[in-house]
Design a protein around this motif. Structure first.
Motif, PDB file in Angstrom:
ATOM      1  N   GLY A 208       0.811  -1.212   0.000  1.00 19.27           N
ATOM      2  CA  GLY A 208       0.000   0.000   0.000  1.00 19.27           C
ATOM      3  C   GLY A 208       0.837   1.251   0.000  1.00 19.27           C
ATOM      4  N   ASP A 209       2.032   1.168   0.604  1.00 20.10           N
ATOM      5  CA  ASP A 209       2.929   2.315   0.639  1.00 20.10           C
ATOM      6  C   ASP A 209       3.547   2.609  -0.712  1.00 20.10           C
ATOM      7  OD1 ASP A 209       2.478   2.746   3.287  1.00 20.10           O
ATOM      8  OD2 ASP A 209       4.283   1.700   3.981  1.00 20.10           O
ATOM      9  N   CYS A 210       3.813   1.567  -1.516  1.00 22.12           N
ATOM     10  CA  CYS A 210       4.596   1.805  -2.737  1.00 22.12           C
ATOM     11  C   CYS A 210       3.828   1.591  -4.040  1.00 22.12           C
ATOM     12  CB  CYS A 210       5.857   0.941  -2.727  1.00 22.12           C
ATOM     13  SG  CYS A 210       5.581  -0.814  -2.994  1.00 22.12           S
ATOM     14  N   ILE A 211       2.756   0.811  -4.040  1.00 21.52           N
ATOM     15  CA  ILE A 211       2.012   0.557  -5.280  1.00 21.52           C
ATOM     16  C   ILE A 211       0.645   1.232  -5.205  1.00 21.52           C
ATOM     17  CG2 ILE A 211       1.041  -1.174  -6.817  1.00 21.52           C
ATOM     18  CD1 ILE A 211       3.091  -3.161  -5.775  1.00 21.52           C
ATOM     19  N   GLU A 212       0.427   2.193  -6.077  1.00 21.50           N
ATOM     20  CA  GLU A 212      -0.855   2.892  -6.136  1.00 21.50           C
ATOM     21  C   GLU A 212      -1.591   2.408  -7.388  1.00 21.50           C
ATOM     22  OE1 GLU A 212       0.183   7.004  -6.167  1.00 21.50           O
ATOM     23  OE2 GLU A 212       0.854   7.012  -4.065  1.00 21.50           O
ATOM     24  N   ALA A 213      -2.585   1.550  -7.204  1.00 19.49           N
ATOM     25  CA  ALA A 213      -3.315   0.957  -8.325  1.00 19.49           C
ATOM     26  C   ALA A 213      -4.646   1.663  -8.511  1.00 19.49           C
ATOM     27  CB  ALA A 213      -3.530  -0.538  -8.086  1.00 19.49           C
ATOM     28  N   GLY A 214      -4.742   2.459  -9.571  1.00 25.34           N
ATOM     29  CA  GLY A 214      -5.987   3.131  -9.896  1.00 25.34           C
ATOM     30  C   GLY A 214      -6.763   2.361 -10.941  1.00 25.34           C
ATOM     31  N   ARG A 215      -7.883   2.893 -11.327  1.00 23.20           N
ATOM     32  CA  ARG A 215      -8.733   2.211 -12.305  1.00 23.20           C
ATOM     33  C   ARG A 215      -8.067   2.110 -13.669  1.00 23.20           C
ATOM     34  NH1 ARG A 215     -14.918   4.060 -13.917  1.00 23.20           N
ATOM     35  NH2 ARG A 215     -15.325   2.365 -15.405  1.00 23.20           N
ATOM     36  N   HIS A 216      -7.335   3.150 -14.045  1.00 21.71           N
ATOM     37  CA  HIS A 216      -6.729   3.176 -15.377  1.00 21.71           C
ATOM     38  C   HIS A 216      -5.203   3.092 -15.350  1.00 21.71           C
ATOM     39  CE1 HIS A 216     -10.632   4.135 -17.046  1.00 21.71           C
ATOM     40  NE2 HIS A 216     -10.744   5.154 -16.213  1.00 21.71           N
ATOM     41  N   GLU A 217      -4.597   3.403 -14.211  1.00 19.51           N
ATOM     42  CA  GLU A 217      -3.139   3.493 -14.153  1.00 19.51           C
ATOM     43  C   GLU A 217      -2.613   2.894 -12.862  1.00 19.51           C
ATOM     44  OE1 GLU A 217      -0.381   7.150 -15.342  1.00 19.51           O
ATOM     45  OE2 GLU A 217      -1.099   7.374 -13.280  1.00 19.51           O
ATOM     46  N   ILE A 218      -1.419   2.333 -12.949  1.00 20.92           N
ATOM     47  CA  ILE A 218      -0.717   1.835 -11.765  1.00 20.92           C
ATOM     48  C   ILE A 218       0.596   2.591 -11.670  1.00 20.92           C
ATOM     49  CG2 ILE A 218       0.273  -0.182 -10.620  1.00 20.92           C
ATOM     50  CD1 ILE A 218      -1.631  -1.925 -12.245  1.00 20.92           C
ATOM     51  N   ARG A 219       0.894   3.089 -10.476  1.00 20.33           N
ATOM     52  CA  ARG A 219       2.126   3.849 -10.315  1.00 20.33           C
ATOM     53  C   ARG A 219       2.864   3.424  -9.052  1.00 20.33           C
ATOM     54  NH1 ARG A 219       2.475   9.115 -10.601  1.00 20.33           N
ATOM     55  NH2 ARG A 219       0.782   9.350 -12.097  1.00 20.33           N
TER      56      ARG A 219
END
Length: 367
Positions: A208-219
């Motif tokens: 959760g600290d390092c992977i931000e998974a959105g609906r269209h993009e992962i960062r």
């Protein structure tokens, strides 16, 4: 204590912000600029913890300036300051720490500094995950002793390496690159399940600290992970932009490059970056060697030139530099030996002889 800059084309606004920050007792140094380009030049050579930027400025607006500052150092926090609240959404889309409306009050500034203090406090604990991409792929959970993390499968490793390399990438590009032979729906399901296994291996909190998974993009969030690639690229940028680079910067960058990028992983999408990073590493070594030549430190220059020849043994210009330095140090035997090695290698690999200028230098040395 924090290092801050204020960038605003209005002198009264600068004066007010500077006074509020000085009175807060949390700012060590605060430099002010009316010209955004001058602020950018300052940030190239000086660390900046937080930048207070007016959005509406001539020549270069605050949004654009924030992007430039983030490119120089992604750890710099951005606070936008403006008289127009219609910019609020854009400000937060630009990942700003906060957004202040003029005239800024002491109470409102205190809230911003509290946000900054909390963020910096959590960052001070250090990233929860360490990732190494040079010399292979290695993940470690941070702590008193680094614990190696093993991922479930080769595809899980490839997805994680792809995310770390690209930092921010659309789901569409991920499936086109890693699951190009599958139908879109099935590829997206594979992406979701593979991402799940990454999160499971890393741990829910760390992921959760390092992977931000959105609906269209992962960062990848820089604050949650330390990565040798990110630090290497940051140091390269710092060395290139600084008027007078530091010998420590060269040493640090060299130490990070522990081997070929993702060595042992035959990822087609990574081949171009592997070549580019090796070229950048060689450029770094050459810059370091010439830096020490200017400081009249030939032994250190020889070491850097020697590292280049380990990667690209037929670089005649580098061999010439090595021969010249050996000669200046009175080590003629080693100069001749270096020439013989070059001569043999060129004959074996290319069927040619060394550059006439090198031949002439050697002939003069023998006479």
């Amino acid at each position: 204590m924090l290092r801050a800059i204020i960038v605003d084309d209005e002198p009264l606004s600068i004066k007010r912000l500077n006074r509020l920050l000085s009175e807060s007792g949390e700012i060590e140094t605060c430099h002010t600029f009316r010209n955004p380009l001058e602020a950018c030049e300052f940030a190239q050579a000086n660390p900046v913890d937080v930048a207070f930027l007016d959005i509406s400025m001539p020549e270069l607006d605050g949004m654009t300036l924030s992007g430039l500052l983030q490119e120089l150092d992604s750890s710099t926090d951005i606070v936008f300051v403006t008289a127009h609240d219609e910019y609020a959404v854009r400000a937060f889309e630009a990942s700003a720490l906060d957004y202040l409306l003029k005239p800024v009050t002491a109470e409102r500034m205190a809230k911003t500094l509290d946000k900054l203090r909390k963020k910096r406090g959590s960052a001070a604990a250090g990233p929860s995950l360490s990732v190494f991409l040079f010399g292979g792929l290695k993940l470690c959970r941070s702590g008193m002793e680094q614990e190696t993390i093993r991922l479930r499968s080769p595809k899980t490793e490839e997805l994680f390496a792809f995310l770390m390399t690209r930092r921010a990438v659309s789901r569409e590009e991920i499936v086109e690159t890693l699951w190009s032979g599958l139908e879109t729906d099935k590829a997206l399901k594979n992406l979701n399940s593979t991402l799940y296994y990454i999160r499971k291996a890393i741990g829910a909190v760390q992921a959760g600290d390092c992977i931000e998974a959105g609906r269209h993009e992962i960062r990848i969030a820089d604050s949650g992970v330390s990565c040798d690639l990110y630090e290497f690229e940051r140091l390269l940028k710092q060395i290139r932009s600084a008027p007078e680079p530091s010998a420590d910067w060269f040493r640090q960058a060299e130490a990070l490059y522990t081997g070929e990028f993702l060595k042992g992983k035959a990822y087609e999408w990574a081949s171009g970056q592997t070549r580019r990073l090796e070229e950048q590493y060689i450029e770094l070594l050459e810059a370091a060697a010439r830096f020490h030549i200017e400081l009249n430190q030939p032994q250190k220059s020889l070491r850097y030139f020697g590292e280049i020849l380990k990667l690209d043994a037929i670089r005649e210009d580098i061999s010439h530099e090595v021969i010249r330095l050996y000669t200046e140090l009175g080590r003629k035997h080693e100069a001749f030996r270096q020439y013989e090695l070059l001569e043999q290698l060129l004959l074996q690999e290319l069927g040619t002889r060394p550059d006439p200028r090198i031949q002439a230098f050697i002939a003069k040395l023998k006479s």
